[in-house]
Motif scaffolding. Structure first.
Motif, PDB file in Angstrom:
ATOM      1  N   LEU A 143       0.837  -1.201   0.000  1.00 51.72           N
ATOM      2  CA  LEU A 143       0.000   0.000   0.000  1.00 51.72           C
ATOM      3  C   LEU A 143       0.871   1.250   0.000  1.00 51.72           C
ATOM      4  CD1 LEU A 143      -2.795   1.332   0.205  1.00 51.72           C
ATOM      5  CD2 LEU A 143      -2.626   1.088   2.701  1.00 51.72           C
ATOM      6  N   TYR A 144       2.024   1.160   0.635  1.00 56.08           N
ATOM      7  CA  TYR A 144       2.906   2.317   0.715  1.00 56.08           C
ATOM      8  C   TYR A 144       3.385   2.748  -0.671  1.00 56.08           C
ATOM      9  CZ  TYR A 144       2.997   1.176   5.674  1.00 56.08           C
ATOM     10  OH  TYR A 144       2.630   0.929   6.972  1.00 56.08           O
ATOM     11  N   VAL A 145       3.506   1.798  -1.588  1.00 54.27           N
ATOM     12  CA  VAL A 145       3.931   2.130  -2.947  1.00 54.27           C
ATOM     13  C   VAL A 145       2.920   3.055  -3.603  1.00 54.27           C
ATOM     14  CG1 VAL A 145       4.389   1.209  -5.245  1.00 54.27           C
ATOM     15  CG2 VAL A 145       5.228  -0.007  -3.232  1.00 54.27           C
ATOM     16  N   VAL A 146       1.638   2.716  -3.454  1.00 53.96           N
ATOM     17  CA  VAL A 146       0.582   3.530  -4.054  1.00 53.96           C
ATOM     18  C   VAL A 146       0.564   4.912  -3.423  1.00 53.96           C
ATOM     19  CG1 VAL A 146      -1.896   3.712  -4.475  1.00 53.96           C
ATOM     20  CG2 VAL A 146      -0.773   1.475  -4.543  1.00 53.96           C
ATOM     21  N   VAL A 147       0.621   4.971  -2.101  1.00 55.84           N
ATOM     22  CA  VAL A 147       0.585   6.247  -1.395  1.00 55.84           C
ATOM     23  C   VAL A 147       1.786   7.105  -1.776  1.00 55.84           C
ATOM     24  CG1 VAL A 147       0.627   7.344   0.876  1.00 55.84           C
ATOM     25  CG2 VAL A 147      -0.731   5.277   0.521  1.00 55.84           C
ATOM     26  N   THR A 148       2.959   6.493  -1.818  1.00 55.15           N
ATOM     27  CA  THR A 148       4.169   7.236  -2.151  1.00 55.15           C
ATOM     28  C   THR A 148       4.129   7.749  -3.579  1.00 55.15           C
ATOM     29  OG1 THR A 148       5.431   5.854  -0.619  1.00 55.15           O
ATOM     30  CG2 THR A 148       6.683   7.130  -2.221  1.00 55.15           C
ATOM     31  N   THR A 149       3.622   6.921  -4.498  1.00 59.19           N
ATOM     32  CA  THR A 149       3.540   7.334  -5.899  1.00 59.19           C
ATOM     33  C   THR A 149       2.627   8.543  -6.067  1.00 59.19           C
ATOM     34  OG1 THR A 149       3.886   5.055  -6.612  1.00 59.19           O
ATOM     35  CG2 THR A 149       2.991   6.588  -8.235  1.00 59.19           C
ATOM     36  N   VAL A 150       1.449   8.494  -5.452  1.00 65.83           N
ATOM     37  CA  VAL A 150       0.507   9.617  -5.539  1.00 65.83           C
ATOM     38  C   VAL A 150       1.119  10.866  -4.931  1.00 65.83           C
ATOM     39  CG1 VAL A 150      -1.744  10.468  -4.783  1.00 65.83           C
ATOM     40  CG2 VAL A 150      -1.503   8.105  -5.557  1.00 65.83           C
ATOM     41  N   ALA A 151       1.781  10.706  -3.788  1.00 67.03           N
ATOM     42  CA  ALA A 151       2.416  11.854  -3.131  1.00 67.03           C
ATOM     43  C   ALA A 151       3.512  12.451  -4.013  1.00 67.03           C
ATOM     44  CB  ALA A 151       2.987  11.429  -1.778  1.00 67.03           C
ATOM     45  N   MET A 152       4.275  11.583  -4.697  1.00 70.76           N
ATOM     46  CA  MET A 152       5.334  12.059  -5.579  1.00 70.76           C
ATOM     47  C   MET A 152       4.765  12.861  -6.739  1.00 70.76           C
ATOM     48  SD  MET A 152       7.892   8.805  -5.841  1.00 70.76           S
ATOM     49  CE  MET A 152       8.531   9.460  -7.371  1.00 70.76           C
ATOM     50  N   LEU A 153       3.688  12.370  -7.335  1.00 63.24           N
ATOM     51  CA  LEU A 153       3.071  13.064  -8.460  1.00 63.24           C
ATOM     52  C   LEU A 153       2.567  14.440  -8.043  1.00 63.24           C
ATOM     53  CD1 LEU A 153       1.072  10.153 -10.135  1.00 63.24           C
ATOM     54  CD2 LEU A 153       3.179  11.202 -10.948  1.00 63.24           C
ATOM     55  N   ALA A 154       1.909  14.493  -6.887  1.00 59.60           N
ATOM     56  CA  ALA A 154       1.405  15.776  -6.397  1.00 59.60           C
ATOM     57  C   ALA A 154       2.553  16.723  -6.081  1.00 59.60           C
ATOM     58  CB  ALA A 154       0.539  15.549  -5.151  1.00 59.60           C
ATOM     59  N   LEU A 155       3.612  16.205  -5.477  1.00 60.90           N
ATOM     60  CA  LEU A 155       4.759  17.042  -5.128  1.00 60.90           C
ATOM     61  C   LEU A 155       5.467  17.552  -6.374  1.00 60.90           C
ATOM     62  CD1 LEU A 155       6.619  18.207  -2.970  1.00 60.90           C
ATOM     63  CD2 LEU A 155       7.926  16.075  -3.027  1.00 60.90           C
ATOM     64  N   LEU A 156       5.641  16.687  -7.364  1.00 62.11           N
ATOM     65  CA  LEU A 156       6.303  17.106  -8.596  1.00 62.11           C
ATOM     66  C   LEU A 156       5.498  18.171  -9.327  1.00 62.11           C
ATOM     67  CD1 LEU A 156       7.706  13.763 -10.042  1.00 62.11           C
ATOM     68  CD2 LEU A 156       9.018  15.714  -9.226  1.00 62.11           C
ATOM     69  N   TYR A 157       4.181  18.027  -9.323  1.00 64.46           N
ATOM     70  CA  TYR A 157       3.357  19.034  -9.987  1.00 64.46           C
ATOM     71  C   TYR A 157       3.473  20.374  -9.272  1.00 64.46           C
ATOM     72  CZ  TYR A 157      -0.568  21.279 -12.260  1.00 64.46           C
ATOM     73  OH  TYR A 157      -1.336  22.141 -12.980  1.00 64.46           O
ATOM     74  N   ALA A 158       3.446  20.350  -7.940  1.00 67.77           N
ATOM     75  CA  ALA A 158       3.574  21.588  -7.174  1.00 67.77           C
ATOM     76  C   ALA A 158       4.949  22.221  -7.392  1.00 67.77           C
ATOM     77  CB  ALA A 158       3.345  21.314  -5.686  1.00 67.77           C
ATOM     78  N   LEU A 159       5.987  21.397  -7.399  1.00 67.95           N
ATOM     79  CA  LEU A 159       7.337  21.921  -7.596  1.00 67.95           C
ATOM     80  C   LEU A 159       7.532  22.438  -9.019  1.00 67.95           C
ATOM     81  CD1 LEU A 159       9.481  19.289  -5.645  1.00 67.95           C
ATOM     82  CD2 LEU A 159       8.917  21.623  -4.959  1.00 67.95           C
ATOM     83  N   SER A 160       6.874  21.806  -9.998  1.00 65.69           N
ATOM     84  CA  SER A 160       6.993  22.278 -11.375  1.00 65.69           C
ATOM     85  C   SER A 160       6.388  23.670 -11.520  1.00 65.69           C
ATOM     86  CB  SER A 160       6.315  21.297 -12.340  1.00 65.69           C
ATOM     87  OG  SER A 160       4.908  21.343 -12.197  1.00 65.69           O
ATOM     88  N   ASP A 161       5.282  23.906 -10.830  1.00 61.76           N
ATOM     89  CA  ASP A 161       4.675  25.238 -10.866  1.00 61.76           C
ATOM     90  C   ASP A 161       5.579  26.251 -10.179  1.00 61.76           C
ATOM     91  OD1 ASP A 161       2.225  26.887 -11.452  1.00 61.76           O
ATOM     92  OD2 ASP A 161       2.310  27.160  -9.285  1.00 61.76           O
ATOM     93  N   TRP A 162       6.207  25.836  -9.089  1.00 60.37           N
ATOM     94  CA  TRP A 162       7.142  26.721  -8.393  1.00 60.37           C
ATOM     95  C   TRP A 162       8.339  27.048  -9.276  1.00 60.37           C
ATOM     96  CZ3 TRP A 162      12.205  25.412  -6.724  1.00 60.37           C
ATOM     97  CH2 TRP A 162      12.832  26.400  -5.945  1.00 60.37           C
ATOM     98  N   ALA A 163       8.844  26.043 -10.007  1.00 64.19           N
ATOM     99  CA  ALA A 163       9.979  26.264 -10.900  1.00 64.19           C
ATOM    100  C   ALA A 163       9.614  27.263 -12.000  1.00 64.19           C
ATOM    101  CB  ALA A 163      10.429  24.941 -11.527  1.00 64.19           C
ATOM    102  N   ARG A 164       8.396  27.170 -12.520  1.00 63.86           N
ATOM    103  CA  ARG A 164       7.938  28.107 -13.549  1.00 63.86           C
ATOM    104  C   ARG A 164       7.924  29.532 -13.007  1.00 63.86           C
ATOM    105  NH1 ARG A 164       2.693  29.809 -15.135  1.00 63.86           N
ATOM    106  NH2 ARG A 164       2.595  30.424 -17.322  1.00 63.86           N
ATOM    107  N   LYS A 165       7.441  29.699 -11.772  1.00 59.21           N
ATOM    108  CA  LYS A 165       7.408  31.036 -11.169  1.00 59.21           C
ATOM    109  C   LYS A 165       8.818  31.570 -10.930  1.00 59.21           C
ATOM    110  CE  LYS A 165       2.907  30.406  -8.957  1.00 59.21           C
ATOM    111  NZ  LYS A 165       2.161  30.282  -7.667  1.00 59.21           N
ATOM    112  N   GLN A 166       9.728  30.683 -10.539  1.00 58.78           N
ATOM    113  CA  GLN A 166      11.122  31.100 -10.342  1.00 58.78           C
ATOM    114  C   GLN A 166      11.732  31.568 -11.657  1.00 58.78           C
ATOM    115  OE1 GLN A 166      10.920  31.275  -6.842  1.00 58.78           O
ATOM    116  NE2 GLN A 166      13.098  30.918  -7.084  1.00 58.78           N
ATOM    117  N   GLY A 167      11.408  30.846 -12.742  1.00 55.96           N
ATOM    118  CA  GLY A 167      11.914  31.251 -14.048  1.00 55.96           C
ATOM    119  C   GLY A 167      11.335  32.572 -14.502  1.00 55.96           C
TER     120      GLY A 167
END
Length: 271
Positions: free
Chosen positions: A44-68
């Protein structure tokens, strides 16, 4: 399982996001996560970790765009203004003057503003820049069809890619250092540098990725490369006027087939 997770992540992000936002900036961290975490022992941890990673990457990608985007005013000041504006001035020879005369007339009609003259550009550059800024906005709005303007789209991706990476350059290098420190701790914990050891192999792969990643950021991610990409994109944006000015010919309709008249069967003579 790892392959399935990777393909799911790539489907989650569109082509522009994968290239232009954050994936490359966190490459060593992703490598460490996939190689050092014992995924086979999780369920179950694999599923939870994967979803958390996707959400984190999307949030960080938006932050990277703002930094640029935050870097743009400083970059533009280094080259005298936004390239899509300055290239339209008569003093800039990136695009031939005859073509720019046509583009000004075309854009003036579209935005319903009088085009600036050569004297306007010298005596009142702020007003001229305002016209070219409006013209650039109109162009960007009317060139969103990626099939019709594929080169422009690719140049826009290249510019966003370089700009956003420059915006997160030092954050990415700091993250790189953290990953290397974690790898060193793993080696100390296992107490081995034997390449035959499975854990040592994984750590070695992460270290190679981290070294290549750091080298790329130090040598290739800089203001000069971003400015070059910005100018290339601006030139292609202005040249898109050629496609917009040229009337698009409608595809000829296929000719209708006329059915051949049916031949009447000869009548039999009455007896």
């Amino acid at each position: 399982m790892i392959e399935q997770m990777g393909s799911s992540m790539l489907r989650f992000f569109d082509a522009y996001t994968v290239r232009a936002r954050f994936i490359l900036a966190v490459a060593p961290a992703l490598a460490a996560l996939f190689l050092l975490v014992p995924w086979k022992e999780l369920d179950l941890y694999v599923v939870v970790t994967t979803v958390a990673m996707l959400a984190l990457l999307y949030a960080l990608s938006d932050w990277a765009r703002k930094q640029g985007q935050a870097l743009e005013p400083g970059l533009y000041s280094e080259i005298g203004g936004k390239p899509s504006v300055t290239m339209m001035h008569r003093s800039d020879n990136t695009i031939d003057q005859a073509s720019k005369d046509r583009y000004r007339a075309f854009l003036a009609a579209k935005i319903e503003k009088p085009e600036p003259t050569a004297n306007d550009e010298q005596q009142n550059p702020a007003a001229a820049n305002a016209f070219y800024e409006l013209a650039g906005t109109w162009l960007r709005t009317h060139t969103r069809d990626t099939k019709k303007f594929p080169i422009l789209f690719n140049e826009n991706c290249a510019y966003g890619f370089r700009r956003n990476l420059l915006g997160v350059k030092w954050t990415a290098l700091a993250l790189n250092g953290i990953v290397v420190a974690i790898c060193a701790a793993v080696l100390v914990y296992h107490g081995t540098l034997d390449i035959g050891n499975a854990a040592a192999k994984r750590v070695l792969v992460v270290l190679i990725v981290a070294a290549a990643h750091a080298l790329y950021f130090l040598l290739a991610v800089n203001r000069k490369s971003v400015i070059a990409a910005a100018r290339t994109y601006a030139r292609e944006l202005i040249l898109s006027c050629e496609t917009l000015i040229t009337p698009q010919k409608a595809a000829p309709k296929p000719a209708k087939k006329v059915a051949a008249p049916r031949s009447k069967a000869p009548q039999q003579p009455s007896s």
